[in-house]
Design a protein around this motif. Sequence first.
Motif, PDB file in Angstrom:
ATOM      1  N   SER A 102      24.246  22.369  74.814  1.00  0.00           N
ATOM      2  CA  SER A 102      24.657  22.743  73.468  1.00  0.00           C
ATOM      3  C   SER A 102      25.138  21.494  72.730  1.00  0.00           C
ATOM      4  O   SER A 102      25.512  20.483  73.343  1.00  0.00           O
ATOM      5  CB  SER A 102      25.760  23.809  73.543  1.00  0.00           C
ATOM      6  OG  SER A 102      26.780  23.417  74.456  1.00  0.00           O
ATOM      7  N   ASN A 103      25.141  21.581  71.389  1.00  0.00           N
ATOM      8  CA  ASN A 103      25.417  20.405  70.565  1.00  0.00           C
ATOM      9  C   ASN A 103      26.894  20.071  70.400  1.00  0.00           C
ATOM     10  O   ASN A 103      27.251  19.291  69.526  1.00  0.00           O
ATOM     11  CB  ASN A 103      24.796  20.592  69.175  1.00  0.00           C
ATOM     12  CG  ASN A 103      23.362  20.102  69.144  1.00  0.00           C
ATOM     13  OD1 ASN A 103      22.875  19.523  70.096  1.00  0.00           O
ATOM     14  ND2 ASN A 103      22.683  20.344  68.043  1.00  0.00           N
ATOM     15  N   ASP A 104      27.746  20.622  71.246  1.00  0.00           N
ATOM     16  CA  ASP A 104      29.168  20.304  71.166  1.00  0.00           C
ATOM     17  C   ASP A 104      29.523  19.093  72.035  1.00  0.00           C
ATOM     18  O   ASP A 104      30.694  18.822  72.279  1.00  0.00           O
ATOM     19  CB  ASP A 104      30.012  21.520  71.580  1.00  0.00           C
ATOM     20  CG  ASP A 104      29.598  22.076  72.937  1.00  0.00           C
ATOM     21  OD1 ASP A 104      28.540  21.682  73.461  1.00  0.00           O
ATOM     22  OD2 ASP A 104      30.343  22.912  73.473  1.00  0.00           O
ATOM     23  N   SER A 116      19.561  21.725  65.593  1.00  0.00           N
ATOM     24  CA  SER A 116      20.976  21.881  65.251  1.00  0.00           C
ATOM     25  C   SER A 116      21.799  22.512  66.374  1.00  0.00           C
ATOM     26  O   SER A 116      23.027  22.517  66.313  1.00  0.00           O
ATOM     27  CB  SER A 116      21.114  22.728  63.984  1.00  0.00           C
ATOM     28  OG  SER A 116      20.573  24.026  64.210  1.00  0.00           O
ATOM     29  N   ARG A 117      21.122  23.007  67.420  1.00  0.00           N
ATOM     30  CA  ARG A 117      21.859  23.726  68.468  1.00  0.00           C
ATOM     31  C   ARG A 117      21.693  23.159  69.866  1.00  0.00           C
ATOM     32  O   ARG A 117      22.493  23.452  70.757  1.00  0.00           O
ATOM     33  CB  ARG A 117      21.426  25.198  68.471  1.00  0.00           C
ATOM     34  CG  ARG A 117      21.682  25.897  67.145  1.00  0.00           C
ATOM     35  CD  ARG A 117      21.005  27.248  67.075  1.00  0.00           C
ATOM     36  NE  ARG A 117      19.546  27.127  67.145  1.00  0.00           N
ATOM     37  CZ  ARG A 117      18.711  28.152  67.196  1.00  0.00           C
ATOM     38  NH1 ARG A 117      19.190  29.381  67.174  1.00  0.00           N
ATOM     39  NH2 ARG A 117      17.414  27.969  67.261  1.00  0.00           N
ATOM     40  N   PRO A 169      18.804  29.555  71.778  1.00  0.00           N
ATOM     41  CA  PRO A 169      19.663  28.986  72.814  1.00  0.00           C
ATOM     42  C   PRO A 169      20.161  30.010  73.828  1.00  0.00           C
ATOM     43  O   PRO A 169      20.344  29.686  75.002  1.00  0.00           O
ATOM     44  CB  PRO A 169      20.828  28.390  72.018  1.00  0.00           C
ATOM     45  CG  PRO A 169      20.232  28.063  70.686  1.00  0.00           C
ATOM     46  CD  PRO A 169      19.237  29.171  70.432  1.00  0.00           C
TER      47      PRO A 169
END
Length: 202
Positions: A102-104, A116-117, A169
Amino acid sequence: MSRGDGAGGSGSYLDGQLLVAMPGMADNRFARSVIYLCAHSEEGAMGIVVNRPARKVTFSDLLVQLDVIKAEETIQLPATAGAVQVLKGGPVETGRGFVLHSNDFFIDNSTLPIDSRVSLTATIDILRAIARGAGPDRALLALGYSGWSAGQLEAEMQDNGWLNIPADPSLIFDEALGSKYERALRMVGIDPARLSSDLGHA
């Protein structure tokens, strides 16, 4: 196998989409595969199979093998590390690990944001972060990847080998690997039971 006919030259690249193997897939290694496409350009494509488990290896096993942690420390791993699945990402460079996540989470000069994810990181630093509980919220580790030379993926798609669909996702990172193929098809309204090898062009 490569026809070199490109992606049509219209910017129709498929990065960040899923490829779902159709019954017409000529390569048995990819039968019933669901692949997340990480990169796609006129030079070729690269993706990670997200529905094939790696046999007899766990994430904690790999952390020990790579000297990220000591064997006696596996019991102290955070729950997020225990949830990371180890998959067979494809037949290319099977000794190398690729983390889809994930993009965190982001590491300068190492992490490739795909959309974006979802991002891809292929350095040991992300494994260390996951082992400390400081990694991404969702992740999977793939051993190897799937690759196509220029024009090869387009040729396979024209031959009804692959269907491309939007990526979700929740499907990519889901632990229920055995049902991902059917669920991916149902996402675009296809009943897997009615799919046949003579499926016409859409």
